[in-house]
Design an enzyme around this catalytic site. Structure first.
Site, PDB file in Angstrom:
ATOM      1  N   LYS A  47     -79.055  -8.243 -80.227  1.00  0.00           N
ATOM      2  CA  LYS A  47     -78.561  -9.214 -79.245  1.00  0.00           C
ATOM      3  C   LYS A  47     -77.197  -8.742 -78.766  1.00  0.00           C
ATOM      4  O   LYS A  47     -76.642  -7.787 -79.300  1.00  0.00           O
ATOM      5  CB  LYS A  47     -78.472 -10.614 -79.829  1.00  0.00           C
ATOM      6  CG  LYS A  47     -77.714 -10.700 -81.158  1.00  0.00           C
ATOM      7  CD  LYS A  47     -77.761 -12.106 -81.731  1.00  0.00           C
ATOM      8  CE  LYS A  47     -79.136 -12.452 -82.232  1.00  0.00           C
ATOM      9  NZ  LYS A  47     -79.677 -13.682 -81.675  1.00  0.00           N
ATOM     10  N   ARG A  48     -76.687  -9.408 -77.765  1.00  0.00           N
ATOM     11  CA  ARG A  48     -75.356  -9.075 -77.251  1.00  0.00           C
ATOM     12  C   ARG A  48     -74.326  -9.105 -78.385  1.00  0.00           C
ATOM     13  O   ARG A  48     -74.388  -9.956 -79.273  1.00  0.00           O
ATOM     14  CB  ARG A  48     -74.993 -10.082 -76.155  1.00  0.00           C
ATOM     15  CG  ARG A  48     -73.701  -9.869 -75.441  1.00  0.00           C
ATOM     16  CD  ARG A  48     -73.688 -10.685 -74.155  1.00  0.00           C
ATOM     17  NE  ARG A  48     -74.063 -12.083 -74.380  1.00  0.00           N
ATOM     18  CZ  ARG A  48     -73.191 -13.063 -74.622  1.00  0.00           C
ATOM     19  NH1 ARG A  48     -71.884 -12.791 -74.675  1.00  0.00           N
ATOM     20  NH2 ARG A  48     -73.590 -14.309 -74.790  1.00  0.00           N
TER      21      ARG A  48
ATOM     22  N   HIS B  63     -76.286 -22.791 -70.057  1.00  0.00           N
ATOM     23  CA  HIS B  63     -76.708 -21.853 -71.106  1.00  0.00           C
ATOM     24  C   HIS B  63     -75.660 -21.642 -72.190  1.00  0.00           C
ATOM     25  O   HIS B  63     -75.804 -20.704 -72.981  1.00  0.00           O
ATOM     26  CB  HIS B  63     -77.041 -20.491 -70.495  1.00  0.00           C
ATOM     27  CG  HIS B  63     -78.372 -20.422 -69.820  1.00  0.00           C
ATOM     28  ND1 HIS B  63     -79.549 -20.163 -70.489  1.00  0.00           N
ATOM     29  CD2 HIS B  63     -78.708 -20.588 -68.524  1.00  0.00           C
ATOM     30  CE1 HIS B  63     -80.553 -20.160 -69.635  1.00  0.00           C
ATOM     31  NE2 HIS B  63     -80.069 -20.412 -68.429  1.00  0.00           N
TER      32      HIS B  63
ATOM     33  N   LYS C 245     -71.974 -14.535 -82.523  1.00  0.00           N
ATOM     34  CA  LYS C 245     -73.300 -14.143 -82.994  1.00  0.00           C
ATOM     35  C   LYS C 245     -73.235 -13.527 -84.398  1.00  0.00           C
ATOM     36  O   LYS C 245     -74.244 -13.312 -85.046  1.00  0.00           O
ATOM     37  CB  LYS C 245     -73.954 -13.179 -82.000  1.00  0.00           C
ATOM     38  CG  LYS C 245     -74.235 -13.849 -80.653  1.00  0.00           C
ATOM     39  CD  LYS C 245     -74.843 -12.880 -79.656  1.00  0.00           C
ATOM     40  CE  LYS C 245     -75.015 -13.517 -78.287  1.00  0.00           C
ATOM     41  NZ  LYS C 245     -76.103 -14.507 -78.224  1.00  0.00           N
TER      42      LYS C 245
ATOM     43  N   THR D 222     -83.490 -16.117 -77.654  1.00  0.00           N
ATOM     44  CA  THR D 222     -84.889 -15.788 -77.362  1.00  0.00           C
ATOM     45  C   THR D 222     -85.372 -14.609 -78.195  1.00  0.00           C
ATOM     46  O   THR D 222     -86.576 -14.454 -78.386  1.00  0.00           O
ATOM     47  CB  THR D 222     -85.098 -15.475 -75.863  1.00  0.00           C
ATOM     48  OG1 THR D 222     -84.141 -14.505 -75.439  1.00  0.00           O
ATOM     49  CG2 THR D 222     -84.969 -16.732 -75.019  1.00  0.00           C
TER      50      THR D 222
ATOM     51  N   LYS E 248     -89.184 -13.714 -79.875  1.00  0.00           N
ATOM     52  CA  LYS E 248     -89.891 -12.436 -79.739  1.00  0.00           C
ATOM     53  C   LYS E 248     -90.213 -11.847 -81.108  1.00  0.00           C
ATOM     54  O   LYS E 248     -91.320 -11.352 -81.356  1.00  0.00           O
ATOM     55  CB  LYS E 248     -89.034 -11.461 -78.924  1.00  0.00           C
ATOM     56  CG  LYS E 248     -88.771 -11.898 -77.500  1.00  0.00           C
ATOM     57  CD  LYS E 248     -87.591 -11.159 -76.883  1.00  0.00           C
ATOM     58  CE  LYS E 248     -87.131 -11.840 -75.611  1.00  0.00           C
ATOM     59  NZ  LYS E 248     -85.835 -11.346 -75.129  1.00  0.00           N
TER      60      LYS E 248
END
Length: 796
Positions: free
Chosen positions: A533-534, A347, A539, A640, A644
């Site tokens: 998100k985290r 991952h 990111k 993901t 969504k």
């Protein structure tokens, strides 16, 4: 079993009387929830029993999905949907004068994960049940979830997430299925009276692993699989007395998700957690198999074990241990079986996330497992050095640089290795696991991630799901690719208008929640620009923050934004991740300054909603206009949240990274906003000097200066650290290189949004193309191409 509204009401009232010796009008909301959960649970207990009987009768191949995280969200909503009882329960409660919405909010959410990894695992369990695949989750029943996030003066503060404080309405304790797990001590091999080598242990720390089973209901098909979570307890050994300190040490193993691994003690606890649930799972699998089969040679035809990221990679030597030490197989026979049983999903592209353990720690904690890994390493080197040379082989051997290297162990011990997006898999093959791909090319494959559309549409956005049902029928609920029929909406003004009204209503609901939770009023006609998100540097929430500062400076100079903006964040930072927590402080400081500046008004708002989890995502996602997927290209494995948000009609603003590339292919370039360096460009960005960009670009220069010149008060320390990370330490994730392209992408968002009909058109296209990202299809590909197991389509 047919459950009518009359039966449900009678069962509900009876359950309250049994549990509380009171009438439903005389109990708390928490008690109403507990009774409701107990009633709903009773409706599918029979399904669980019948499903297990069916699998046993048919001797079905079983898949065991090992993951250190599962993030299921609240169980109640999805269970009543899957049982076909949504209307029955909601209308039955309404007739009693009770609000289903208020009752469901009383359900504590099991925070047993930290974002995409755990949520993916839960989506896969849901989809497997929907497809009739015999799959069981195997993980840890943490006493406390990740943590409850609070903000104090803008800083993240972690509060224990006591999700079990009112009991566990969905888990069934199965003490008769407990297993003994051993840590430490000494171990040696000696032949028994039959000449078979037996492992002998002394001075071990023995831990009892007790399973709790959670029913995972299939979508209106009568199937109920299970998620098995293990709890660490004192062994029931009559000849041994345990001290309070020993009891506490054992309890710690399943107390918290992701202990602080910045020190030796935290790393040791994490290693114990991983071996604990893996050993318990493997032992229980072999025990169950032995009840039905004589020969272990059939094991690969009847059992598949899937390693979800590197955390459960110790399953490879643990299965070897059980097959050799407990079942007396030879090394070659055990190894042949193990490789055929095991499969592995990687991952990450981040080298620091390819888990390793110091050999000293590993050998002391898991001495028998370490012996087996030493032998795997020896045989691997003996086989590969003649073919590939010592240097290449050494780079990917299980032991190296004084560490046990779990990702390499997982690849060597598995028959299948997959990435989770097309570009991610290519990068694994080319770089991260390149030497192993050269050695075992046939093992590598791609399985792009997916999401459970039933939760993210029917549960989170029933209004949009209802519009889909009316417009294209209900077939998409069982066959998500039928969402493509919603392309008819592109030319149907009436449908687009209804979708626009639904979207605006969702924005109003979120705005009401924001005002209630944070006291911030937001304009529902503004663009709701969402990044959830985290919190991690790659990111690039910080890139988003730079744009907010840019907008603020424009407004302060007298300019107006083309369209008002509400920037919405949801994210947790790991407790020991200092830099991520500094970014949180910056974002909260931006919010405090901008939201209270009378010069700004409703033109610009910043909202950081605390304690991001599945339930909060269900509120944010249906209201989002813009989906920010802005990681540096080549760093995000898949994502993901992008799927969504897309399924709910948000327009994606994205780098060409992870599954964003496949989303762009699905919706076409006109219906996504892309920017930034490509993967190849980012990898080959030579002689990068962020300080030169800072010196030469006046916009970026002004933005970064605000971090250190007092523009945003009470953030000087964090501002200086962030400034230094970008300018002095050369901007590891190339924010400055991508900024102007990102800003141009935001300008395109403005222009698209100004033509609201065109915007809803793009939203409809995104919804229509989201079906191909259903986890139903992802799990089918795993089942057919990796596990070779039977699929039974859900009920029609």
């Amino acid at each position: 079993m047919k459950v009518t509204e009359k039966k449900f009401v009678a069962d509900f009232k009876k359950k309250i009387a049994e549990m509380y010796t009171a009438d439903y009008t005389d109990v708390s909301v928490d008690q109403l929830y507990q009774a409701l959960a107990a009633v709903v649970h009773s409706y599918f207990v029979g399904n669980q029993q019948e499903t297990r009987k069916k699998y046993k009768k048919e001797d079905r191949k079983q898949v065991y999905y090992f993951s250190i995280e599962f993030l299921p969200g609240r169980f109640l909503d999805l269970n009543i949907l899957n049982l076909g009882l949504s209307a029955v329960v909601k209308e039955g409660l309404a007739k009693l004068g009770l609000s289903y919405q208020k009752i469901k909010e009383a359900e504590p959410e099991p925070g047993l994960g930290n974002g995409g990894l755990g949520r993916l695992g839960s989506d896969f369990l849901d989809s497997a049940a929907a497809q009739g695949i015999a799959l069981q989750g195997n993980g840890i029943r943490y006493k406390y979830g990740l943590f409850d996030q609070r903000f104090v003066n803008g800083y993240q503060v972690e509060i224990p997430d006591d999700w079990l404080r009112s009991g566990d309405q969905w888990g069934s304790r199965r003490e008769n299925r407990a297993c003994l797990v051993r840590f430490g001590g000494n171990v040696w091999l000696q032949p028994d009276s039959l000449g078979r080598l037996r492992a002998n242990y002394e001075n071990t720390q023995d831990v009892m692993a007790v399973p709790y089973d959670y029913g995972i209901t299939g979508y209106q098909n009568g199937v109920a699989n299970r998620m098995r979570l293990w709890s660490a307890e004192l062994p029931n050994q009559k000849d041994k007395i345990y001290t309070i300190a020993q009891k506490e040490e054992i309890n710690q193993i399943t107390e918290i998700l992701y202990p602080d691994d910045s020190n030796w003690e935290g790393q040791l606890l994490r290693l114990k957690q991983e071996y604990f649930f893996v050993s318990a799972g493997v032992q229980s699998i072999i025990r169950a198999y032995r009840h039905l089969h004589q020969s272990l040679s059939q094991l690969p035809e009847k059992i598949a074990i899937h390693i979800n990221d590197t955390h459960p990679a110790v399953a490879v030597p643990e299965l070897m241990r059980v097959l050799m030490d407990d079942e007396f197989l030879s090394w070659d026979h055990a190894w042949n079986i193990t490789q055929k049983v095991m499969s592995y999903t990687n991952h990450t592209l981040m080298s620091e996330a390819l888990e390793t353990w110091p050999e000293e720690m590993f050998a002391q904690t898991l001495p028998r497992i370490y012996q087996i890994i030493q032998e795997i390493d020896r045989r691997f080197r003996a086989e590969m050095i003649p073919l590939y040379g010592n240097e290449l082989t050494a780079t990917v051997a299980p032991l190296g640089d004084g560490n046990v290297r779990m990702a390499y162990l997982a690849v060597i011990g598995s028959h299948s290795v997959n990435g989770v997006a097309k570009v991610h898999t290519e990068l694994l093959e080319d770089s991260v696991l390149g030497p192993l791909y050269k050695m075992f090319p046939e093992r590598f494959n791609n399985k792009t991630n997916g999401i459970n559309l039933k939760r993210w549409l029917q549960v989170a956005n029933p209004e949009l799901a209802g519009l889909l049902d009316e417009t294209i029928g209900t077939g998409w609920q069982h066959h998500p690719d039928e969402l493509q029929k919603f392309m008819v909406a592109v030319n149907d003004q009436k449908v687009l208008s209804r979708m626009g009204a639904i979207r605006h209503e969702k924005k109003k609901q979120l705005a009401a929640f924001i005002e209630s939770d944070l006291g911030i009023k937001v304009d529902t006609h503004a663009i709701f620009d969402v990044q959830i998100k985290r919190l991690h540097a790659y990111k690039r929430q910080l890139l988003h923050a730079m744009y907010i500062i840019d907008e603020y400076l424009q407004l302060k100079s007298g300019k107006k934004l083309a369209v008002p903006r509400v920037h919405i964040f949801g994210a947790k930072a790991a407790p020991s991740y200092h830099y991520a927590k500094q970014i949180i402080k910056l974002l909260n400081t931006l919010a405090e300054t901008i939201n209270n500046d009378p010069d700004i008004g409703d033109q610009l708002k910043v909202v950081f909603l605390p304690n991001y989890d599945v339930s909060l995502a269900e509120k944010i996602i249906p209201a989002a206009d813009v989906s920010e997927q802005i990681s540096l290209a080549g760093k995000e494995a898949s994502g993901t949240s992008n799927m969504k948000l897309m399924a709910n009609g948000a327009v994606t603003l994205a780098t060409m990274d992870g599954a964003n590339i496949e989303i762009a292919d699905a919706v076409r370039q006109d219906n996504i906003v892309t920017f930034g360096l490509s993967v190849a460009e980012a990898e080959n960005y030579q002689n990068y000097r962020a300080s030169d960009i800072y010196a030469s670009d006046p916009v970026i220069h002004r933005i970064l200066d605000t971090l250190v010149d007092g523009t945003f008060a009470n953030c000087q320390t964090e501002g200086q650290a962030i400034f230094d990370s970008l300018v002095k330490y050369n901007d590891q994730y190339l924010l400055l290189a991508d900024y102007q392209s990102y800003k141009a992408g935001q300008a395109r968002i403005d222009s698209l949004y100004l033509d609201r009909n065109s915007w809803y058109n793009i939203a409809a296209i995104n919804v229509s193309q989201s079906g191909k990202f259903s986890s139903d299809y992802t799990i089918e590909r795993y089942a057919e191409e990796i596990w070779q197991v039977k699929i039974e389509q859900s009920a029609q």
